[in-house]
Scaffold this active site. Structure first.
Site, PDB file in Angstrom:
ATOM      1  N   HIS A 127       8.854   8.152  -9.840  1.00 33.06           N
ATOM      2  CA  HIS A 127       9.958   7.514  -8.430  1.00 33.06           C
ATOM      3  C   HIS A 127      10.288   8.456  -7.661  1.00 33.06           C
ATOM      4  O   HIS A 127       9.954   8.642  -6.642  1.00 33.06           O
ATOM      5  CB  HIS A 127      11.292   7.104  -9.239  1.00 33.06           C
ATOM      6  CG  HIS A 127      11.753   6.352 -10.182  1.00 33.06           C
ATOM      7  ND1 HIS A 127      10.705   5.573 -10.605  1.00 33.06           N
ATOM      8  CD2 HIS A 127      12.233   6.592 -11.198  1.00 33.06           C
ATOM      9  CE1 HIS A 127      10.640   4.627 -11.470  1.00 33.06           C
ATOM     10  NE2 HIS A 127      11.870   5.354 -12.005  1.00 33.06           N
ATOM     11  N   LEU A 161       9.937   2.013  -5.946  1.00 31.40           N
ATOM     12  CA  LEU A 161       9.072   0.889  -4.437  1.00 31.40           C
ATOM     13  C   LEU A 161       8.996  -0.376  -3.737  1.00 31.40           C
ATOM     14  O   LEU A 161       9.089  -0.975  -2.891  1.00 31.40           O
ATOM     15  CB  LEU A 161       7.544   1.487  -4.752  1.00 31.40           C
ATOM     16  CG  LEU A 161       6.862   2.317  -5.271  1.00 31.40           C
ATOM     17  CD1 LEU A 161       5.653   2.326  -5.569  1.00 31.40           C
ATOM     18  CD2 LEU A 161       7.066   3.611  -4.107  1.00 31.40           C
ATOM     19  N   GLY A 162      10.054  -1.339  -4.851  1.00 31.48           N
ATOM     20  CA  GLY A 162      10.318  -2.460  -4.182  1.00 31.48           C
ATOM     21  C   GLY A 162      11.630  -2.309  -4.157  1.00 31.48           C
ATOM     22  O   GLY A 162      12.136  -3.801  -3.510  1.00 31.48           O
TER      23      GLY A 162
END
Ligand SMILES: *[C@@H]1O[C@H](CO)[C@@H](O)[C@H](O)[C@H]1NC(C)=O
Ligand SMILES: *[C@@H]1O[C@H](CO)[C@@H](O)[C@H](O)[C@H]1NC(C)=O
Ligand SMILES: *[C@@H]1O[C@H](CO)[C@@H](O)[C@H](O)[C@H]1NC(C)=O
Ligand SMILES: *[C@@H]1O[C@H](CO)[C@@H](O)[C@H](O)[C@H]1NC(C)=O
Length: 823
Positions: free
Chosen positions: A304, A243-244
């Protein structure tokens, strides 16, 4: 009067600068230094007595950062770098910092190791080397290693922080604990933090956790409830580092910015399929004690790939900064994913894995690990917008290359007669390219025949100069390409979000459990499945290529286990369909698949004959599991079946609402009717539910059905009736021991079953025995005993209702597979 660490840092920086300047400019430097000291004193005096701290969630003050496991691999590779970047961005912005690495070993041993790690941190390109050296030096001074093992260690840490705050006269802004330790230690550390390290009131506490968050739904739930005892939900930051990643973080903003282009096409009418793929080229050597318990589905897909799927399919939030809305919309889509079963997954394991397991886990040579290192899963989302759109999630180790992307492939209904290279005839796709692979930078690619994406800020730039490469089947020049103006590590990004208290890029407890709720049943159903073995790297060839078949997924290539010449003689002719007699009626017998083929062909023949003679075919079908294979065969292979002229009737029905799985009509609909082009008004479910109640005599459902039959079916004689036989000899819903009147004139009756649900509606013998043709289907080893008995018993309505099937003017044929016939 308050002298903050910030001001100390500032003085210190200027002082250092002066030492490093050339002699020529030394006097200028010292002069400016004096000016600064003077100005500083002025501000300090102006502040005097006015030291009230600002209140609020983000009040300014001192921030203590603790990385527990601060000398471990993750900390070494990413975390200290991330916190150093945070420090660079925040220095001079109001807050001051201390950094602590916590670990189990004593401080005199580990401190030198820790400083070696810190020395490796680096600045981004826009920071000059001089300034970088100074910032790094300050960062080192603000950092220390502490043993954090016992409760006393945590209490000492708390005392140390409080003493420092007091001595420096600083307000506390918050405490950030980053737990970079194995998950089994979370609950204990969280408990120690809660009991001894909570910050002074008004300051925030944030505790960051890394996956794995459990092993399945149960364990995730247990861990969540343990943590809830020590930490509040808003204090927990569960990291999914994908998410980064800049491209992943851009998915929602991209969807919102390009809403006007995407709204008309982001749906089942235009999307051909969605693919989310993370391929790795490495093996898992060195991590096997962890990996062998998890495997690729828990390691990659549950977290993920699931997160990326939700970002692509969730309703975009009205307010992107509202964590609550983002997490809520994510939760909604997560709960709309249809259940995943064995047919929605294929798994693989790279060839060398098993011997690596034997070695690392010290197992004997006969130890076999079934842990998958590759998985492809086909998901569908139960939302009108995405109905029928395949969503493929694929990840694995030891594949041909390292690459990660998500692609939305759109349908293309343009046909170019001459110029197949015309832009209109090319694939239409949007690719979110996370990095690695052929394209050496993260990017968002939009096919030029779709639209030119808007980019509303200067953090992203368009790439127009291309090298000659192709991405997912199209030359890069066929795309509009956007890339981040500056590439940033995922951890740098996420650490800045934690610091800002932005929770939308983290996993909430609710969303975590929803994800496990989706994956756990699949994991259990695959628990004893053998993964396909693949050699690894480019040698995999097409071994892992995948075929989507409706809602199911298979490997394209058949795995050859025994070659034909090893089988000893050709055997393909020895499994023929045989014809014989059973209970003095005709019998067809074969292996299950051939039997289905034959039965389906016989039904089609009857249908064509009836339509030819009278323009209509009346078919009555029973429930149960035996006919399912027949339904599939009819739906998938009999495209010329005259469905438009066929009326489908029911032999029997359970007294449950049609929406329930137990309903025969529900099964019939799911496995046959929805897949064929039969007019709605030709479908005749039994009216078991009338006046909001089920099978009540006074509602006269049976009579209603009978009337409908008499009205539409000539002489109430169905052309074809398909029946099964139960273990107890029942057929339709006519059970042994129930008082079936042999002379019953009615065509339809309410009956009682010995098993639940007890109430049924059924055709009677008088309806069945009027039919032109009746097929009795018996399949499976479990029916062998019953078949043996049936072959011997006399007609007996009370004990063996099926023996009463004797069409008066029609023909009865038994269809019995070899398993049932031969045992
Ligand atoms: C933390 O510990 C205190 C007792 O020290 C307890 O009352 C509280 O419920 C715990 N949990 C949370 C989430 O604050
Ligand atoms: C969006 O959400 C943020 C965070 O909750 C809030 O501060 C902001 O006011 C919201 N903006 C709008 C336009 O509602
Ligand atoms: C490996 O297993 C053998 C027998 O099971 C045992 O004797 C040996 O000590 C083990 N070695 C390690 C490193 O665990
Ligand atoms: C109905 O059945 C009877 C007797 O089987 C037959 O003679 C007649 O032609 C049929 N009618 C129609 C419309 O098919």
């Amino acid at each position: 009067m308050v002298v903050s660490l910030r001001q100390i840092n500032f003085l210190q920086r200027t002082f250092r600068n002066c030492w490093e300047e050339t002699l020529l400019r030394v006097w200028m430097c010292w002069t400016s230094m004096l000016v600064i000291v003077f100005l500083l004193l002025v501000t300090l005096c102006a502040q005097g007595g006015n030291g009230e701290e600002r209140e609020g969630a983000q009040r300014q003050g001192h921030v203590s950062v603790m990385i527990v496991g601060g000398t471990g691999d993750l900390a070494k590779k990413y975390l200290w770098q991330g916190f150093f970047r945070l420090y660079i961005n925040q220095v001079g912005q109001g807050n001051t910092f201390s950094f602590y690495a916590g670990g189990l070993s004593p401080s005199d041993e580990t401190t030198p190791i820790f400083f070696e790690i810190l020395k490796a941190v680096s600045c981004s390109k826009d920071v000059s080397p001089e300034r970088c050296a100074i910032l790094k030096d300050q960062f080192l001074r603000l950092s220390q290693y502490r043993q954090l093992k016992s409760l006393e260690d945590y209490q000492d840490l708390a005392k140390h922080i409080e003493k420092q705050l007091q001595e420096e006269g600083m307000t506390e802004a918050g405490r950030l604990f980053y737990l970079s330790v194995p998950a089994f230690a979370y609950a204990d550390i969280a408990d120690k933090i809660n009991s001894s390290c909570r910050p002074t009131s008004g300051a925030w506490l944030r505790v960051v956790l890394e996956k794995p968050f459990g092993h399945d739904f149960r364990s995730a739930q247990v861990l969540a409830s343990q943590l809830r005892g020590s930490l509040q939900d808003e204090e927990m930051y569960r990291i999914d580092h994908y998410l980064g990643k800049q491209v992943v973080a851009k998915i929602l903003p991209f969807r919102i910015e390009n809403k006007k282009f995407l709204d008309p096409i982001w749906n089942k009418h235009h999307i051909e399929r969605v693919e989310i793929v993370i391929k790795e080229a490495l093996n898992v050597k060195g991590r096997i004690s962890f990996y062998d318990q998890y495997g690729v589905i828990r390691d990659m897909l549950q977290n993920h790939l699931t997160e990326i799927m939700t970002l692509l399919t969730m309703r975009p939030p009205k307010n992107l900064s509202s964590s609550e809305e983002v997490l809520q919309n994510k939760l909604h889509i997560l709960s709309s994913v249809l259940p995943l079963g064995k047919n929605q997954a294929v798994i693989g394991q790279y060839q060398a894995y098993n011997s690596e397991v034997q070695q690392e886990l010290n197992k004997t040579k006969d130890h076999v690990s079934l842990t998958p290192t590759f998985a492809a899963v086909l998901a569908h989302i139960d939302e009108a917008q995405y109905e029928g759109v395949p969503v493929l999630l694929i990840s694995g180790k030891m594949l041909d290359e390292r690459v990660g992307y998500a692609r939305i492939l759109f349908k293309n209904d343009i046909f170019c007669l001459e110029n197949h290279n015309s832009i209109h005839c090319k694939p239409k796709q949007i690719v979110f390219y996370f990095g690695h692979g052929r394209l050496q930078y993260p990017a968002i690619l939009v096919s030029k025949n779709l639209f030119k994406p808007l980019s509303l800020n200067n953090e992203w730039k368009e790439v127009t100069e291309h090298t000659d490469i192709s991405v997912l089947g199209s030359p890069i020049s066929d795309y509009y390409v956007q890339t981040p103006a500056e590439q940033r590590e995922a951890y740098v990004e996420l650490i800045s979000h934690i610091y800002a208290g932005r929770k939308n890029s983290f996993i909430s407890t609710e969303n975590l459990l929803a994800s496990w709720d989706l994956w756990t049943p699949l994991l259990s159903s695959l628990a004893s499945s053998f993964p396909r073995i693949y050699p690894g790297g480019v040698d995999n060839g097409n071994l892992l290529d995948i075929h989507l078949k409706g809602t199911a997924i298979t490997y394209i290539s058949e795995e050859v286990i025994i070659s034909p010449d090893q089988m000893g003689g050709t055997s393909s002719n020895s499994f023929q369909v045989i014809h014989g007699k059973f209970r003095s009626a005709d019998m067809v017998s074969a292996w299950a698949e051939e039997l289905m083929e034959r039965l389906a062909a016989d039904i089609q023949e009857a249908a064509e004959a009836a339509v030819h003679d009278g323009g209509v075919f009346h078919l009555a079908l029973s429930g149960g599991s035996s006919p399912l294979a027949l339904f599939h065969r009819l739906a998938l292979h009999h495209f010329s079946f005259p469905w438009r002229n066929t009326h489908v009737w029911m032999v029997d029905e359970r007294c449950v609402p049609q929406t329930e799985l137990e309903s025969n009509f529900h099964t019939l609909h799911d496995h046959l009717l929805q897949h064929v082009r039969i007019p709605y008004y030709n479908i005749h479910p039994m009216p078991v539910q009338l006046n909001q109640r089920l099978c009540v005599e006074e509602d006269r459902g049976a009579q209603l059905y009978e009337k409908e039959i008499s009205k539409l079916v000539n002489g109430s004689s169905f052309h074809f009736v398909l029946l099964g036989v139960g273990y107890d000899g029942h057929t339709a819903s006519l059970f042994p021991g129930s008082k079936i009147d042999a002379l019953e004139e009615n065509l339809v009756a309410l009956t009682e079953s010995p098993v639940k649900p007890h109430q049924r509606m059924s055709l009677t013998f008088s309806a069945i025995n009027r039919a032109h043709k009746v097929a009795l289907l018996v399949m499976g080893k479990g029916k062998h005993e019953m078949v043996t008995q049936l072959s011997r018993v006399k007609d007996n309505l009370e004990k063996w209702p099926v023996t009463w099937v004797k069409p008066a003017n029609g023909r009865l044929v038994w269809y019995i597979d070899y398993d049932a016939l031969l045992g």
